[in-house]
Design a protein around this motif. Structure first.
Motif, short mmCIF file in Angstrom:
data_model
loop_
_atom_site.label_atom_id
_atom_site.label_comp_id
_atom_site.label_asym_id
_atom_site.label_seq_id
_atom_site.Cartn_x
_atom_site.Cartn_y
_atom_site.Cartn_z
N ARG A 108 19.39 27.59 54.24
CA ARG A 108 18.06 27.20 54.70
C ARG A 108 17.33 26.33 53.70
O ARG A 108 16.18 25.94 53.95
N LEU A 109 17.97 26.04 52.56
CA LEU A 109 17.31 25.30 51.49
C LEU A 109 17.98 23.95 51.26
O LEU A 109 19.19 23.80 51.47
N ALA A 110 17.17 22.99 50.77
CA ALA A 110 17.72 21.69 50.40
C ALA A 110 18.26 21.72 48.98
O ALA A 110 19.08 20.87 48.60
N GLY A 111 17.82 22.69 48.17
CA GLY A 111 18.30 22.76 46.80
C GLY A 111 17.50 23.75 45.98
O GLY A 111 16.43 24.20 46.39
N VAL A 132 7.86 17.06 34.19
CA VAL A 132 7.50 16.43 35.47
C VAL A 132 8.36 15.20 35.73
O VAL A 132 8.89 15.01 36.84
N ALA A 133 8.51 14.36 34.72
CA ALA A 133 9.29 13.13 34.89
C ALA A 133 10.75 13.45 35.24
O ALA A 133 11.34 12.82 36.14
N ALA A 134 11.34 14.42 34.55
CA ALA A 134 12.73 14.79 34.81
C ALA A 134 12.88 15.39 36.20
O ALA A 134 13.83 15.06 36.93
N LEU A 135 11.94 16.24 36.59
CA LEU A 135 12.03 16.87 37.90
C LEU A 135 11.82 15.85 39.02
O LEU A 135 12.55 15.86 40.02
N ARG A 136 10.88 14.94 38.84
CA ARG A 136 10.66 13.92 39.87
C ARG A 136 11.87 13.01 40.01
O ARG A 136 12.24 12.61 41.12
N ALA A 137 12.51 12.69 38.88
CA ALA A 137 13.72 11.84 38.94
C ALA A 137 14.84 12.57 39.67
O ALA A 137 15.54 11.98 40.50
N LEU A 138 15.01 13.85 39.37
CA LEU A 138 16.05 14.64 40.04
C LEU A 138 15.79 14.71 41.54
O LEU A 138 16.70 14.48 42.36
N LEU A 139 14.55 15.02 41.93
CA LEU A 139 14.24 15.15 43.35
C LEU A 139 14.37 13.82 44.08
O LEU A 139 14.79 13.78 45.24
N ALA A 140 14.01 12.72 43.40
CA ALA A 140 14.18 11.40 44.02
C ALA A 140 15.66 11.10 44.25
O ALA A 140 16.04 10.55 45.29
N ASP A 141 16.49 11.48 43.29
CA ASP A 141 17.93 11.28 43.46
C ASP A 141 18.45 12.11 44.62
O ASP A 141 19.23 11.63 45.45
N TRP A 142 18.03 13.37 44.70
CA TRP A 142 18.46 14.22 45.81
C TRP A 142 18.00 13.65 47.15
O TRP A 142 18.70 13.75 48.15
N ASN A 143 16.84 13.04 47.15
CA ASN A 143 16.29 12.50 48.39
C ASN A 143 17.05 11.28 48.89
O ASN A 143 16.96 10.91 50.06
N HIS A 144 17.82 10.65 47.98
CA HIS A 144 18.53 9.43 48.35
C HIS A 144 20.04 9.55 48.19
O HIS A 144 20.76 8.56 48.10
#
Length: 330
Positions: free
Chosen positions: A165-168, A311-323
């Protein structure tokens, strides 16, 4: 942690632990030197509009904070042992640009209710209940859960039980140790909290666990203030001291391997709980197919030590997962 000769502490880890001992607080010590004025980014973050909500989970009210547009994909933030949702309130606004963000209080902590008995399974259910109540499962994209320290262990279990049920999941400085390096819940004497006559005296007793130096005193002052509640006779800690009575953390390694969604691990560069060798061990448990991301100049309390780098590392990770497409499958 009891290391064998095979997994002896590196000189760097030993040096870091010695440094930490120098910064342990003695009775009567304050949380740090005079608290300097917080920077503008911090003031803007904690002044960002936020909604306080509660959801009932097995008869216990679970409190959480919510930021951002509820129509965006969901992102749940989970705190560590004895902490609370406000550990994330200067992090969450940066993530609310792309996500509907919730930061929760686990039962027995923060502004959530107490239970007669606590378990990892009930904590994992609380995570999913907050996601449900916040509307995260109404979105086409499943939610992501980020957990720090003890919250990371709960997040690992949620990924194993409910990963479909989760994306990650993102595990932040939650060490999954090899068999010869045992870990587990804290070994503490169960006794009632002391009541302090003034808020200032109570805040002066605030400690990070494990103890460590933190140069961002405006952050420790902020989380200390939100760690306390007004009671008859003064102020005391919000968390339930009975949490660890007959508590079992289970087998994190087995649960890590059983994760049914994408997963990433973050660690502080100088963390004494999750040093580089433990990160390598977790990398191997995950089939060497999930990232282990090091946050520079951070110790175990990554959010307090290096909030903007985190924050920067987490946002980069989530952006990668999103694409990109997930590689881990159940």
């Amino acid at each position: 942690m009891n290391d064998t000769d095979k997994h002896a502490k590196s000189p760097l880890v030993a040096e870091q632990e010695a440094e930490q001992r120098q910064f342990e607080l003695a009775p009567g010590d304050s949380i740090g030197p005079t608290v300097v004025a917080p920077p503008e980014w911090f003031k803007r973050a904690i002044e960002t509009p936020v909604e306080s909500r509660k959801v009932d989970v097995e008869g216990t009210p679970i409190h959480y904070l919510h930021w951002g547009d509820p129509d965006k994909p969901g992102l749940l933030l989970v705190h560590g042992n004895g902490a609370h949702a406000y550990w994330w309130s200067f992090i969450a606004p940066f993530l609310a640009k792309e996500y509907s963000v919730a930061a929760m209080d686990l039962s027995g902590m923060g502004d959530s209710g107490f239970r007669s008995h606590y378990s990892m399974e009930s904590y994992a259910e609380e995570l999913m209940a907050v996601c449900e109540d916040a509307g995260f499962f109404d979105n086409e994209e499943p939610p992501i859960i980020v957990g720090h320290s003890f919250g990371g262990f709960v997040t690992i279990l949620a990924g194993a039980l409910y990963g479909e049920r989760l994306a990650g999941t993102v595990i932040v400085d939650s060490p999954v140790n090899p068999p010869d390096r045992p870990g587990g819940p804290p070994n503490r004497t169960i006794r009632p909290h002391r009541v302090y006559p003034t808020l200032e005296e109570a805040m002066g007793r605030f400690r990070l666990a494990p103890p460590q130096p933190c140069e961002n005193f405006y952050i420790t002052e902020y989380v200390a203030r939100h760690s306390l509640k007004k009671v008859e006779g003064g102020w005391t800690w919000k968390f339930d001291p009975r949490i660890w009575r007959r508590f079992s953390i289970g087998d994190p390694a087995e649960r890590l391997r059983a994760t049914k969604c994408r997963i990433a691990v973050m660690r502080g560069e100088y963390s004494v709980l999750l040093p580089e060798e433990i990160g390598d061990y977790m990398f191997s448990l995950l089939g060497r197919a999930a990232p282990v991301i090091e946050i520079p100049q951070a110790r175990h309390h990554v959010l307090l030590d290096q909030p903007l780098a985190f924050v920067a590392a987490l946002r980069a990770l989530l952006a990668d997962w999103n694409h990109s497409h997930p590689h881990r499958k159940s």
